[in-house]
Structures are given as structure tokens and as C-alpha cells.
Design a protein around this motif. Structure first.
Motif, mmCIF file in Angstrom:
data_model
loop_
_atom_site.group_PDB
_atom_site.id
_atom_site.type_symbol
_atom_site.label_atom_id
_atom_site.label_comp_id
_atom_site.label_asym_id
_atom_site.label_seq_id
_atom_site.Cartn_x
_atom_site.Cartn_y
_atom_site.Cartn_z
ATOM 1 N N SER A 49 -10.255 13.404 0.742
ATOM 2 C CA SER A 49 -9.328 14.526 0.652
ATOM 3 C C SER A 49 -7.910 13.983 0.603
ATOM 4 O O SER A 49 -7.621 12.912 1.159
ATOM 5 C CB SER A 49 -9.508 15.468 1.850
ATOM 6 O OG SER A 49 -9.454 14.717 3.042
ATOM 7 N N ALA A 50 -7.070 14.722 -0.069
ATOM 8 C CA ALA A 50 -5.695 14.283 -0.270
ATOM 9 C C ALA A 50 -5.001 14.115 1.068
ATOM 10 O O ALA A 50 -5.170 14.941 1.963
ATOM 11 C CB ALA A 50 -4.957 15.277 -1.140
ATOM 12 N N GLY A 51 -4.249 13.062 1.208
ATOM 13 C CA GLY A 51 -3.488 12.812 2.425
ATOM 14 C C GLY A 51 -4.229 11.969 3.445
ATOM 15 O O GLY A 51 -3.615 11.418 4.350
ATOM 16 N N VAL A 53 -3.892 12.281 -4.565
ATOM 17 C CA VAL A 53 -4.444 13.415 -5.323
ATOM 18 C C VAL A 53 -5.937 13.180 -5.528
ATOM 19 O O VAL A 53 -6.358 12.050 -5.759
ATOM 20 C CB VAL A 53 -3.763 13.551 -6.714
ATOM 21 C CG1 VAL A 53 -4.358 14.730 -7.478
ATOM 22 C CG2 VAL A 53 -2.262 13.724 -6.579
ATOM 23 N N VAL A 54 -6.727 14.254 -5.443
ATOM 24 C CA VAL A 54 -8.159 14.164 -5.751
ATOM 25 C C VAL A 54 -8.457 15.088 -6.923
ATOM 26 O O VAL A 54 -8.094 16.263 -6.903
ATOM 27 C CB VAL A 54 -9.021 14.576 -4.536
ATOM 28 C CG1 VAL A 54 -10.493 14.508 -4.892
ATOM 29 C CG2 VAL A 54 -8.718 13.691 -3.339
ATOM 30 N N GLU A 55 -9.062 14.544 -7.983
ATOM 31 C CA GLU A 55 -9.412 15.370 -9.157
ATOM 32 C C GLU A 55 -10.907 15.271 -9.417
ATOM 33 O O GLU A 55 -11.366 14.319 -10.042
ATOM 34 C CB GLU A 55 -8.653 14.864 -10.392
ATOM 35 C CG GLU A 55 -7.159 15.038 -10.310
ATOM 36 C CD GLU A 55 -6.450 14.261 -11.397
ATOM 37 O OE1 GLU A 55 -6.084 14.884 -12.393
ATOM 38 O OE2 GLU A 55 -6.283 13.044 -11.235
ATOM 39 N N VAL A 73 -9.477 9.667 -8.065
ATOM 40 C CA VAL A 73 -8.660 9.663 -6.866
ATOM 41 C C VAL A 73 -7.386 8.867 -7.150
ATOM 42 O O VAL A 73 -7.456 7.719 -7.586
ATOM 43 C CB VAL A 73 -9.427 9.026 -5.684
ATOM 44 C CG1 VAL A 73 -8.525 8.943 -4.461
ATOM 45 C CG2 VAL A 73 -10.688 9.814 -5.390
ATOM 46 N N THR A 74 -6.270 9.507 -6.932
ATOM 47 C CA THR A 74 -5.006 8.819 -7.154
ATOM 48 C C THR A 74 -4.473 8.297 -5.830
ATOM 49 O O THR A 74 -4.484 9.003 -4.818
ATOM 50 C CB THR A 74 -3.980 9.780 -7.776
ATOM 51 O OG1 THR A 74 -4.559 10.378 -8.920
ATOM 52 C CG2 THR A 74 -2.710 9.041 -8.194
ATOM 53 N N THR A 75 -4.035 7.059 -5.843
ATOM 54 C CA THR A 75 -3.417 6.478 -4.653
ATOM 55 C C THR A 75 -2.207 5.679 -5.113
ATOM 56 O O THR A 75 -2.055 5.436 -6.315
ATOM 57 C CB THR A 75 -4.422 5.597 -3.891
ATOM 58 O OG1 THR A 75 -3.803 5.141 -2.695
ATOM 59 C CG2 THR A 75 -4.858 4.402 -4.715
ATOM 60 N N VAL A 76 -1.366 5.282 -4.162
ATOM 61 C CA VAL A 76 -0.157 4.543 -4.552
ATOM 62 C C VAL A 76 -0.311 3.083 -4.147
ATOM 63 O O VAL A 76 -0.618 2.777 -2.996
ATOM 64 C CB VAL A 76 1.094 5.158 -3.893
ATOM 65 C CG1 VAL A 76 2.329 4.335 -4.243
ATOM 66 C CG2 VAL A 76 1.266 6.592 -4.348
ATOM 67 N N LEU A 77 -0.163 2.196 -5.109
ATOM 68 C CA LEU A 77 -0.186 0.754 -4.849
ATOM 69 C C LEU A 77 1.056 0.154 -5.481
ATOM 70 O O LEU A 77 1.341 0.429 -6.649
ATOM 71 C CB LEU A 77 -1.426 0.096 -5.450
ATOM 72 C CG LEU A 77 -2.778 0.298 -4.742
ATOM 73 C CD1 LEU A 77 -3.883 -0.357 -5.543
ATOM 74 C CD2 LEU A 77 -2.742 -0.261 -3.325
ATOM 75 N N GLY A 78 1.757 -0.664 -4.734
ATOM 76 C CA GLY A 78 2.961 -1.309 -5.274
ATOM 77 C C GLY A 78 3.960 -0.289 -5.798
ATOM 78 O O GLY A 78 4.667 -0.539 -6.772
ATOM 79 N N ASN A 93 0.842 -1.196 0.000
ATOM 80 C CA ASN A 93 0.000 0.000 0.000
ATOM 81 C C ASN A 93 0.878 1.248 0.000
ATOM 82 O O ASN A 93 2.099 1.160 -0.156
ATOM 83 C CB ASN A 93 -0.990 -0.039 1.177
ATOM 84 C CG ASN A 93 -0.277 0.090 2.511
ATOM 85 O OD1 ASN A 93 0.920 0.383 2.546
ATOM 86 N ND2 ASN A 93 -0.994 -0.137 3.599
ATOM 87 N N ALA A 94 0.235 2.391 0.200
ATOM 88 C CA ALA A 94 0.959 3.661 0.093
ATOM 89 C C ALA A 94 2.093 3.771 1.102
ATOM 90 O O ALA A 94 3.095 4.439 0.851
ATOM 91 C CB ALA A 94 -0.027 4.823 0.261
ATOM 92 N N GLN A 95 1.929 3.104 2.243
ATOM 93 C CA GLN A 95 2.970 3.189 3.274
ATOM 94 C C GLN A 95 4.052 2.132 3.059
ATOM 95 O O GLN A 95 4.998 2.049 3.818
ATOM 96 C CB GLN A 95 2.359 3.010 4.668
ATOM 97 C CG GLN A 95 1.733 4.273 5.244
ATOM 98 C CD GLN A 95 0.436 4.654 4.548
ATOM 99 O OE1 GLN A 95 -0.357 3.771 4.206
ATOM 100 N NE2 GLN A 95 0.234 5.934 4.296
#
Lengths: 293, 371
Positions: free
Chosen positions: B345-347, B315-317, B325-330, B259-261
Motif C-alpha cells: 500500500s502506498a506510503g 504509488v500502487v497501480e 509499484v512506484t518507489t523513489v531511488l536516488g 532510498n526514499a528517505q
């Protein structure tokens, strides 16, 4: 503050403009001077010219020199005036211009829309016609004309000018058609139009400006040509330029300057006319041919 | 045998082969779209069907008639060009009638046809104008009118909408589709816009580098892209692609990513295919469309397998109709398509729902989809 500076800026601009116009006017007058001299002297009796005062307006206006140059002046050995030679020139220029323009358009069409292997090389070779000095081809051309039995005829002169003209007319039309959308040709092909039909119905109607450029160019070049005329036409078949030379260079009797001036204007009149009638298309056509719209 | 057969068609310029053994069979009334990036050979193929380019090897048949070497005007096709290719020196009427005139159709018949077509396309007031006096959309109509008068077996469109502004493009797209529904003529349509391909076609051929990458219905192409190229080319925003580890689990297989972390994240797979089982213990590329990755409430209720997980939003667009909604995976950015009113909301962390029925896998070496 800003208003004041803008104001003075405009005033400076106006001063500069007046100066520019003055200079241009001066140059204009300078270039018109020869035409003025020719004009005024062609309407004077000979005595006024020989009495001095080339720049003065005629005291007695007369069209006699014009009539004489046109119909009775001594050209070589015959007192025919320039009239028959004028028609010689016309009958040489018209077919030579027409045929070289049409062939140039066809060449340009083929070289851009019906490309084939080696077409750029062929085009490059055709451009030699634009660069080779006339003098180089005099002797081979004479031999060719002799073989064809066209030596000393107007038809022979037409052929000579045609061969020389095709290089330029092809250059003009090729560059013009190079930016002509090829999709139009393809659309016409799908519509069922053939080679000549596409040329005639699609390309030619859009070729106005470049045709004018080509015609003006060819007309002035062929009309003003002296070398080929003097080399390949003899006696009564000579074009206007050669006849004018014979009129002016005649070594017997009094030099009739007024007649010479009138004759020279007569010789220049057709090209002048072409420029006045079609001149505004000339620049437009040159631009269209060189720069993509 | 189809209505239009492209049979092993190859095109070479000298030693360079630009189109490699293309095989497409089009049924009568189909709307085939050739789509791909520029230089993929789609326009060349269209020109070969039209007869404007020669076929180096192979065959193209229309109604079982071999078209190799047949003149464009004898193929009973009509073509609409990208630049419309209206004859600038003729009026609209002249443009439409030119083709019929060339085919020797009598004047009365021509006038009747022009009237018909002009009414269909609503260009009657324009008939006596020159193309230079028309707007882009009007020119487009005239170009279509010119093509329509021929009652062609096959209609060819070469990127007909690419010169129009965005709004007009959408309108004309609808109009072309309507026209196809009313007339039922077979159409081959070239575009580089994947959205045009999706909306217009009955079948799509996705092309790249002179090869047909995939030929199928818009749904096939969208849901089960044949390879990574098709997956990324079709769809906007494009498919999320993650390199994941395939692992064996009690129920079958699971994918392992982070995940993002950077903490491990596992998603289980129901009923994995045999081919996918072969990848157990190896890496594969997971593909998930943005609309299959949503907020927990926005997920497709009919889906039988949904995996929920929490992740941080980067990021939210908001796009009005949806929120991207952008998120980080892998370690890679992934785009999720959420309902417009989703409170994100972002963050902040948010619960994502992945529709695992829509997940596809690709072989990371061959780039082909794992069936």
C-alpha cells in the motif's frame, strides 16, 4: 414552466420559418420574372406584344416565332435562322470542353502526383489564365491564329477557348487530386502500372464530381462567350451568341420581339440543360475539391 | 551477403541528410522490424527498399541484384501501406487482381490465385464488395491479400496496424506472425510501436535521427540496449534509469544511491566487467527493467544474485496481471513490477528484490552501454 417556454419557442420558430419561406418565394418569383416574360412573349404573335401587355399570357398561342428564330429569321444578310450557328457552337464547345477537361485532369495529376522542381511556380503561372481579362489577349491571339492559318475557323475558336480553359480545368483538378491519397499511386506503381495506366485506371474513375464541375464551368463559359466569337469568327462561322446578337440588332424592318425572345431562349437552352442534368453534382464536386473529406 | 542487403544507404533531400549510412543485411525468411519515433527515417528506408524513394548514395541489393534505379514493379516486392491504399473504384477482387493484370498474368491464373489468397485470408465473402464497404480489419486483410498474390521476395509493411483499434491490432499482429510462419517470406516491417517490434520480429533495427541505434534480436535489444535511447524506447513501462556512484567494495564493486528517505543505499555487484571497473569512483547510469525489480517472493528464482532492500512505496497501480509499484531511488521514480496479489500500500515500506544479473550500466556522457 419549461414545457410552456419550449412550446412558445417552437411557435416562434414556426413563425420565423414561414416568414423566411415567404421572402424566399418572393425572391424566387423576382428572379423568374425575366424568364416568364421571355417565355410568354415568345409564344405570342407580334401584334399582341406591340399592343402592350408584356406580362399577359398569350391570347393566341403560336410556335411561329420559335420556328422562325430557328430556321428562317434574317441573321445578318442571310435568312437562315439560328440553326447553322447552333451547330457552329456545338462543334466549337464539344471539342473545347472535352480537350480542356482531359488536359486539366492530366495537368492536375502531374502537378500533384509527379511533382518536379518548379511545379508550384508553373501552376501559379497557369492560374494567370483565370485572371487575365479576355480583351488583353485579343490582338496577340489574332496574330497567333493568323500565323497558324486558323483565323476565322471553328478550329481557331476551339484553340482559343482551349488555351483559356486549361487554367481553370487545371486549377479544379489539381485541388481535387491534392487530397487524393498518394499512397494509392505508390501502390499502383508497385503493382506495375505506368504513368497513363495509373491516371486512367485509378485517378479518373474517382474524378466524377470534379469532372462534372469542370464540364459545367467550361461549357457555360465557352457557350456563352461573345467576345472571342465576335472577334475570331466571321460570317457563317459565327457561334450562337454572335448570331443572336445579329438577329436582335438587325436595323432593318420591324423588331420582331417574339422571335428575339424565342432565339434568346434557344441560345440559353443548352446551358440550362447542362445545369439541370448535372447540377446536383456541381455543388458536391465544388465541396469535394475544396474541403478535405 | 544476405538476401536483402542495405549497404551504406544514405538519403538526402537537398543538403539535408535524413538517413546516414545505414547498413543492414537481412537473411532469407527473416522478419526485420524497423522501429523508432516518428521522423527517425524508418519509412524513408522502407520506401527506398520499395523503390518509391531514390537512394542518394550506397546500395540496396535483393538476392545480390543491385536495386538502385530499378522500378518498384520490377523488384519483386510487395508492400502493405498504412492507409491500405486500396483502389476505391475497384472491388476487392479487382484490387487483388490489378497487380497481376499489370504483369500480364492470364485471367484463369489470376482467378486461381485470387481464390487461393481469399481462402487463406478468409475474405471470400468480400470479393465483390468495394473497399468503402469494408471494416478496418477487412481492408487490412485485402491489402495483405493483394500483396500475397505476387509471391514477392520481400514483403514490406508500412505501419499496417496503426489505423486499427487496440483489440483488432493485437489480433492482426498474431495473424501477421502466423502468416510469416506459414509462408516464410522475408519481411521488412516499419512501426513506431515497440511492442509490435518485440512480438513480431526475428530482428529489430531501432532507429533514431536517421541512424540505426541498434540492430539485434528482440532479446538483445531488450536485455542489453546499446544506449540510453534504445533502453528508454523499448519496453513498457520503460527501463528505470538511475544516476549512481560506482564504488569499490571488498568483493568487487558496489553502486551507491539513496532510498526514499534520502539515506544511502548500497547494492553489490558480482563479477563486474573490466569496462565497469574503470568507472570506480565515478558516476554511471544504472538501468533496471521493472520486472527485474520485484517483491521478495516474485523474484526470478534462477537468478544467482539478488539484492533485497526495504523502501517506501509512493504509488500502487494494480494492472490485473501485475501490480506496478512506484518507489523513489536516488531521487527518481522507479517502477517495480510485482505479483498481482502482493500486499502493498502506498506510503508503507516494503521489501524490494533487485535481480542484479539484469542490471545494465550506461556511460552518462556518451550514453552508450558499458559492456
Amino acid at each position: 414552466m419549461s414545457v410552456a417556454s419550449q412550446d412558445s419557442g417552437m411557435r416562434q420558430g414556426r413563425v420565423a420559418r414561414v416568414f423566411i419561406y415567404l421572402v424566399l418565394l418572393l425572391f424566387g418569383l423576382f428572379y423568374l420574372l425575366p424568364l416568364y416574360v421571355m417565355g410568354v412573349n415568345s409564344f405570342k404573335p407580334l401584334s399582341e406584344i406591340t399592343g402592350g401587355g408584356m406580362m399577359a399570357l398569350p391570347e393566341v398561342w403560336t410556335v411561329e416565332p420559335w420556328l422562325k428564330a430557328w430556321s428562317t429569321a434574317q441573321i445578318g444578310v442571310e435568312p437562315t435562322g439560328l440553326r447553322p450557328y447552333f451547330w457552329n457552337s456545338i462543334s466549337m464547345v464539344v471539342p473545347a470542353v472535352a480537350i480542356s477537361t482531359v488536359l486539366g485532369a492530366l495537368n492536375g495529376y502531374v502537378l500533384t502526383k509527379w511533382r518536379f522542381r518548379g511545379d508550384t511556380i508553373l501552376f501559379g503561372l497557369m492560374l494567370f489564365a483565370c485572371f487575365i481579362p479576355f480583351q488583353i489577349v485579343l490582338i496577340p491571339m489574332a496574330a497567333v491564329l493568323g500565323t497558324l492559318g486558323l483565323a476565322g475557323t471553328t478550329a481557331g475558336l476551339v484553340l482559343v477557348h482551349l488555351v483559356y480553359g486549361i487554367g481553370f480545368s487545371t486549377l479544379y483538378f489539381r485541388n481535387y487530386y491534392a487530397v487524393f491519397p498518394t499512397e494509392l499511386v505508390r501502390a499502383a506503381q508497385i503493382d506495375g502500372a505506368g504513368f497513363f495506366r495509373i491516371f486512367w485506371r485509378i485517378l479518373l474513375p474517382s474524378s466524377g464530381p470534379i469532372s462534372v464541375v469542370c464540364i459545367i464551368w467550361q461549357f457555360t463559359n465557352i457557350w456563352n462567350d461573345f467576345l472571342f466569337g465576335a472577334s475570331f469568327a466571321s460570317g457563317g462561322g459565327a457561334p450562337m451568341t454572335v448570331a443572336l446578337n445579329n438577329l436582335v440588332q438587325s436595323s432593318t424592318g420591324v423588331k420582331e420581339y417574339n422571335v428575339h425572345f424565342a432565339g434568346a431562349i434557344l441560345a440559353a437552352l443548352p446551358t440550362l440543360l447542362v445545369y439541370i442534368v448535372a447540377g446536383r453534382y456541381f455543388v458536391r464536386g465544388l465541396m469535394a475539391g475544396s474541403v478535405k473529406g | 551477403m544476405g538476401f536483402l542487403d542495405i549497404d551504406n544507404a544514405t538519403k538526402s533531400y537537398g543538403a539535408v541528410e535524413v538517413l546516414h549510412k545505414v547498413d543492414i543485411s537481412v537473411e532469407e525468411g527473416e522478419f526485420l522490424v524497423l522501429v523508432g519515433p516518428s521522423g527517425c527515417g524508418k519509412s524513408t528506408l522502407l520506401n527506398m527498399i520499395a523503390g518509391l524513394e531514390e537512394i542518394t548514395s550506397g546500395e540496396i541489393r535483393i538476392k545480390d541484384q543491385v536495386m538502385n534505379g530499378v522500378h518498384p514493379s520490377k523488384r519483386n516486392i510487395a508492400m502493405v501501406f498504412q492507409s491500405y491504399a486500396l483502389y476505391p473504384n475497384m472491388t476487392v477482387r479487382g484490387n487483388i487482381s490489378f497487380g497481376m493484370e499489370m504483369h500480364g498474368i492470364p485471367k484463369a491464373e489470376r482467378d486461381r490465385k485470387i481464390g487461393e489468397v481469399a481462402e487463406l485470408l478468409q475474405i471470400i465473402p468480400l470479393l465483390d464488395r468495394k473497399p468503402g464497404q469494408l471494416s478496418g480489419g477487412q481492408r487490412q486483410r485485402v491489402a495483405m491479400g493483394r500483396a500475397l498474390t505476387r509471391d514477392p521476395d520481400v514483403f514490406l509493411f508500412d505501419e499496417p496496424l496503426s489505423n486499427l483499434d487496440a483489440k483488432l491490432r493485437v489480433d492482426m499482429r498474431t495473424e501477421i506472425k502466423k502468416l510469416h510462419q506459414n509462408l516464410g517470406t522475408t519481411i521488412v516491417y516499419v512501426t513506431h510501436e515497440q511492442i509490435e517490434a518485440m512480438t513480431l520480429s526475428t530482428r529489430i533495427a531501432v532507429m533514431n535521427g536517421g541512424y540505426v541505434q541498434q540492430l539485434g534480436t528482440p532479446k538483445d535489444i531488450y536485455d542489453t540496449p546499446a544506449n540510453l535511447f534504445v533502453a528508454t524506447f523499448m519496453g513498457s513501462p520503460s527501463m528505470n534509469l538511475l544516476e549512481v556512484e560506482i564504488e569499490t567494495a571488498e568483493t568487487g564493486l558496489r553502486v551507491s544511491t539513496t532510498n526514499a528517505q534520502g539515506a544511502p543505499l548500497h547494492l553489490t555487484l558480482d563479477n563486474p566487467s573490466d569496462a565497469l571497473r574503470q568507472f570506480a569512483g565515478r558516476k554511471a547510469v544504472l538501468g533496471l527493467r521493472p520486472e527485474a525489480l520485484t517483491d521478495a517472493e516474485g523474484v526470478d528464482q534462477r537468478s544467482v544474485h539478488i539484492e533485497r532492500f526495504e523502501n517506501t512505496v509512493s504509488v500502487v497501480e494494480p494492472a490485473g496481471s501485475d501490480t506496478f509499484v512506484t518507489t523513489v531511488l536516488g531521487g527518481k521514480d522507479c517502477i517495480a513490477r510485482m505479483r498481482s496479489d502482493t500486499p502493498v500500500s502506498a506510503g508503507a515500506p516494503v521489501t524490494f528484490a533487485a535481480n542484479m544479473e539484469k542490471v545494465v550500466f550506461f556511460d552518462p556522457v556518451s550514453e552508450a552501454r558499458i559492456p
